[in-house]
Design a protein around this motif. Structure first.
Motif, PDB file in Angstrom:
ATOM      1  N   TYR A 181       0.831  -1.204   0.000  1.00 16.88           N
ATOM      2  CA  TYR A 181       0.000   0.000   0.000  1.00 16.88           C
ATOM      3  C   TYR A 181       0.870   1.261   0.000  1.00 16.88           C
ATOM      4  O   TYR A 181       1.871   1.336   0.709  1.00 16.88           O
ATOM      5  N   VAL A 196      -5.302   5.884  -0.954  1.00  9.49           N
ATOM      6  CA  VAL A 196      -4.665   4.571  -0.805  1.00  9.49           C
ATOM      7  C   VAL A 196      -4.386   4.036  -2.196  1.00  9.49           C
ATOM      8  O   VAL A 196      -5.316   3.903  -3.020  1.00  9.49           O
ATOM      9  N   TYR A 199     -10.261   7.053  -0.595  1.00 11.99           N
ATOM     10  CA  TYR A 199     -10.390   6.248   0.626  1.00 11.99           C
ATOM     11  C   TYR A 199     -11.724   5.505   0.622  1.00 11.99           C
ATOM     12  O   TYR A 199     -11.838   4.395   1.115  1.00 11.99           O
ATOM     13  N   TYR A 215     -11.368   2.424  -1.342  1.00 12.57           N
ATOM     14  CA  TYR A 215     -10.582   1.444  -0.589  1.00 12.57           C
ATOM     15  C   TYR A 215     -11.462   0.764   0.465  1.00 12.57           C
ATOM     16  O   TYR A 215     -11.487  -0.463   0.584  1.00 12.57           O
ATOM     17  N   ARG A 224     -14.069  -1.906  -0.654  1.00  8.89           N
ATOM     18  CA  ARG A 224     -13.660  -3.205  -1.194  1.00  8.89           C
ATOM     19  C   ARG A 224     -14.133  -4.308  -0.237  1.00  8.89           C
ATOM     20  O   ARG A 224     -13.970  -4.177   0.984  1.00  8.89           O
TER      21      ARG A 224
END
Lengths: 502, 282
Positions: A6, A61, A66, A69, A72
């Motif tokens: 990351y 990210v 964000y 991210y 997910r």
């Protein structure tokens, strides 16, 4: 073991708080993330867990938003099944709920016995102490920092247990942010044993954020079978960017193995002598030699000697250091510095006139609190009455012992509040060494430091010893100091119940 | 930083701007002798208030150090005596204390001891400072006590840094400058108010000994001037006769502008001090 990488950038009002690149997280493995304090380890951990508030922070990210991210499935799932143990236990616990209620709250209640994992972190003989803690509200001074840390660790374990008992599909992400910072080695090892036992039972994704490199030694000696599931990495500040690099455990172990013990040149005079059984805050504290039968003895530090004083968390190591420096008035203490008798009645003016900055100095445990936040790095050093620090070259030379040369020019004018935790700690230590007093007391000198800085600090200690300065070390970093301080110079501090005047 | 976060700067600019506009207006519409008197009065009042604020700061600093030295040195009697004198001064109403002080100033003037107007201003300012400096003592002692609880003071002591350096350089200069500046601004405003009030009271004739003729012109004494009083009375008449409003700015300019200078300056200084408190979170 699948490893994800990351790049994480966190901004607040246009200011970059952390720009970390290449942070590795081993899926269904254990990742240890080292690095000095204030570099952004906690923010990285929170960002990975999805804890940062988008209203307050702007987070990217891997170049994406964000929100994407967090949405997910693998991230949402690991968060739901996981746990985040905060670095500062007081901020994690609700002061308006009893500890017991908090242990049975929300998803923790799904565990068969949520209190059992907490109990595991207490020594069997201290089980009664835990019983006394469960019904209380966590106020600032009760439970202690170490007790709070164990409660939080127990909560994380309860969540792990719940996942295992219900055989939840998919693994959870468990982030432990400095989980053992307030624990002594025995309590730390107990925590690690329980954590690894759970990992053996069910493979979760575990991220341990720490600056306790001693963990490597313990893992190597007691949990070698898990090494293949472990990833060790270190965050380092390179310019304005924080880079995550793999940290080879062997590097630390070899370094530790190569450390030459500090040896006392024979025939040196006793510089500091503190009689055992000093009384402070109503408690009687005793010193014991670490050798042989661990008999009670006075604490004696000779010129040119490095003495290591250790104790369990909360016994009063820092209090003893303050009594020895005359900052904390004891109810009873008998001691000598350079043959001059001192006690609880010694007036503060005498300490000021004859000892502080002349015979002794001390580097305090919390660099954050020990430095004036509004002073610059240069001002902090120039304030000292040390001839070597009067000119620019002297200041640069002093800084060069613990800071990289390229770092120094922009560091000099920087205010203390702008420094990272590790930089503050290095400055805090530099100040103590710069004075060249016969006795230096170092309270937790390795806290907040990365591996490279630890090495430099230990070299400074060795150099001071060569100049016949005496060093009194107070630390719970037993893995390192046990390896380099000879046993005859190690003392253990403990509490006794017999009042000193009986 | 946004404007609403720098209210002190904003009000300082508004004050300067208001004074500038008032000055230009007076140049255009007020006769020269009256204008010169207002200028002198404004200058004297501001100078007096400034000297009072600085004197209060110095007195406060010195007294705080003295009390801290007594306290640390275990000189309990001296400490108690110092605290008693400080509290005694605090218990005297500022107006009463200043009136007594003015009586002393007038006596000295009559004896010829204070011949120059500048010396008279400085002397009256020091009297003003005597009744407001306790706040500075409290502030400094409070700051020192607060910082002494913090570890960095202990750390500096153990490094051999002398306590006077820690107090003056590390606590007051590096960590309390905003507090001290804000307090000085607030004292400056208070001194203007006290000087103007006392000059006004004296001018209506407390005694034959204390006479405005002996003292330098200030905004307070200007306001008590017969012409100014008549001008001010017109402000009240505007309520019943609004057609007189326009004449305030042309025919009754002396009294109205003196009143404006006092009120507007006090308002702006009050807002500057408040803005500083907000900006520096004091």
């Amino acid at each position: 073991m699948n490893q994800r990488r990351y790049d994480i950038q966190v901004q607040v009002r246009g200011r970059v708080l952390v720009d970390a690149q290449g942070v590795a997280l081993a899926e269904e493995g254990i990742t240890f993330l080292f690095g000095e304090s204030g570099i952004g380890k906690s923010l990285v951990g929170k960002a990975l867990f999805g804890l940062l508030d988008e209203g307050e922070y702007r987070v990217r990210v891997n170049g994406g938003s964000y929100r994407s991210y967090g949405s997910r499935p693998e991230v949402a799932g690991t968060r739901r099944n996981g746990f985040f143990m905060f670095q500062e236990p007081s901020s994690h616990l609700n002061p308006l709920q009893t500890v017991d209620e908090q242990l049975r709250e929300g998803s923790l209640a799904e565990a068969h016995d949520p209190v059992a994992p907490v109990r595991e972190l207490w020594k069997a003989e201290d089980a009664e102490a835990l019983k006394g803690i469960l019904p209380i509200y966590p106020k600032p001074y009760r439970p202690s920092g170490g007790e709070k840390q164990r409660i939080l660790g127990g909560m994380a374990f309860a969540k792990m247990d719940a996942g295992a008992e219900q055989n939840l599909p998919g693994h959870g992400l468990f982030v432990f942010d400095e989980p053992t910072g307030s624990l002594d080695r025995e309590a730390r090892d107990r925590f690690l044993d329980r954590l690894f036992a759970r990992y053996r039972r069910r493979k979760e994704t575990i991220l341990v954020i720490t600056h306790d490199y001693g963990i490597i030694r313990y893992v190597q000696s007691s949990h070698r079978d898990l090494l293949s599931c472990m990833t060790f990495s270190e965050l380092r500040l390179v310019g304005e960017v924080v880079q995550a690099r793999a940290f080879e455990p062997q590097r630390f172990l070899q370094w530790l193995g190569n450390q030459q013990p500090y040896t006392l040149t024979s025939g040196k005079a006793a510089l500091l002598r503190v009689e055992s059984r000093l009384k402070v805050f109503g408690r009687v504290l005793r010193f014991a030699a670490e050798t042989g039968e661990r008999e009670e003895t006075d604490l004696v530090v000779h010129a040119g000697e490095v003495v290591y004083l250790k104790a369990a968390s909360g016994v009063g190591k820092t209090t003893v250091a303050k009594v020895v420096t005359g900052l904390q008035r004891a109810e009873h203490v008998r001691m000598e510095i350079n043959g001059e008798p001192l006690g609880e009645a010694t007036p503060r003016q005498r300490w000021q006139r004859d000892f502080w900055g002349k015979q002794m100095t001390m580097a305090f445990q919390q660099a954050d609190e020990a430095l004036n936040p509004r002073a610059s790095v240069e001002e902090t050093l120039r304030l000292l009455e040390a001839p070597a620090l009067r000119d620019d070259e002297g200041v640069a030379g002093a800084l060069g012992t613990l800071f990289d040369p390229e770092e120094i020019p922009r560091l000099r004018k920087r205010k203390v509040w702008q420094l990272s935790g590790g930089q503050k700690q290095r400055l805090n230590l530099l100040r103590a060494f710069a004075l060249s007093t016969p006795l230096i007391i170092l309270d937790e000198p390795l806290s907040a430091l990365d591996f490279e800085s630890i090495d430099r600090v230990l070299a400074l200690v060795r150099e001071a010893q060569r100049r016949s300065q005496a060093i009194l070390l107070i630390s719970h970093n037993e893995d390192i100091f046990d390896a380099i301080v000879p046993t005859e110079s190690v003392y253990r501090l403990s509490q006794v119940v017999v009042p000193v005047d009986k | 930083m946004k404007v609403e976060e720098r209210k002190d700067i904003l009000w300082a600019l508004l004050w300067a701007g208001g004074l500038l506009i008032a000055g230009v207006w007076l140049v255009l519409f007020l006769n020269e002798p009256a204008r010169e008197r207002i200028q002198a009065a404004f200058f004297n009042t501001m100078l007096g208030a400034l000297v009072a604020a600085v004197a209060a700061l110095l007195l406060g600093w010195g007294t705080a150090h003295l009390l801290l030295a007594f306290e640390r040195g275990g000189k309990r009697t001296a400490y108690m005596a110092g605290t008693f004198v400080l509290n005694l001064l605090r218990s005297i109403p500022q107006m009463i204390g200043m009136l007594v002080g003015y009586a002393i100033v007038t006596t000295l003037i009559l004896r010829g001891t204070l011949p120059s107007p500048l010396v008279q201003i400085v002397f009256t300012s020091i009297i003003t400072a005597l009744f407001v400096f306790q706040e500075v003592v409290d502030l400094i002692r409070e700051r020192v006590k607060h910082y002494e609880q913090l570890e960095f003071v202990n750390a500096l002591l153990v490094c051999g840094v002398p306590p006077r350096v820690i107090i003056n350089k590390e606590i007051l200069l590096k960590n309390s400058l905003a507090h001290l500046v804000q307090k000085s601004v607030s004292l400056f405003g208070r001194a203007i108010f006290l000087l103007c009030s006392i000059d006004f009271i004296i001018s209506v004739g407390l005694s034959t000994e204390v006479n405005l003729v002996n003292l330098p012109t200030t905004l307070g004494s200007m306001l008590a001037n017969l012409d100014s009083k008549q001008d001010i009375l017109v402000v009240g008449s505007v309520v019943t006769d609004p057609s007189m409003f326009g004449s305030l700015f042309f025919e009754h300019l002396q009294g109205v502008s003196v009143a404006f200078l006092i009120v507007y300056s006090l308002l702006c200084i009050h807002r500057i001090a408040g803005g500083m408190m907000e900006r520096y979170r004091l």
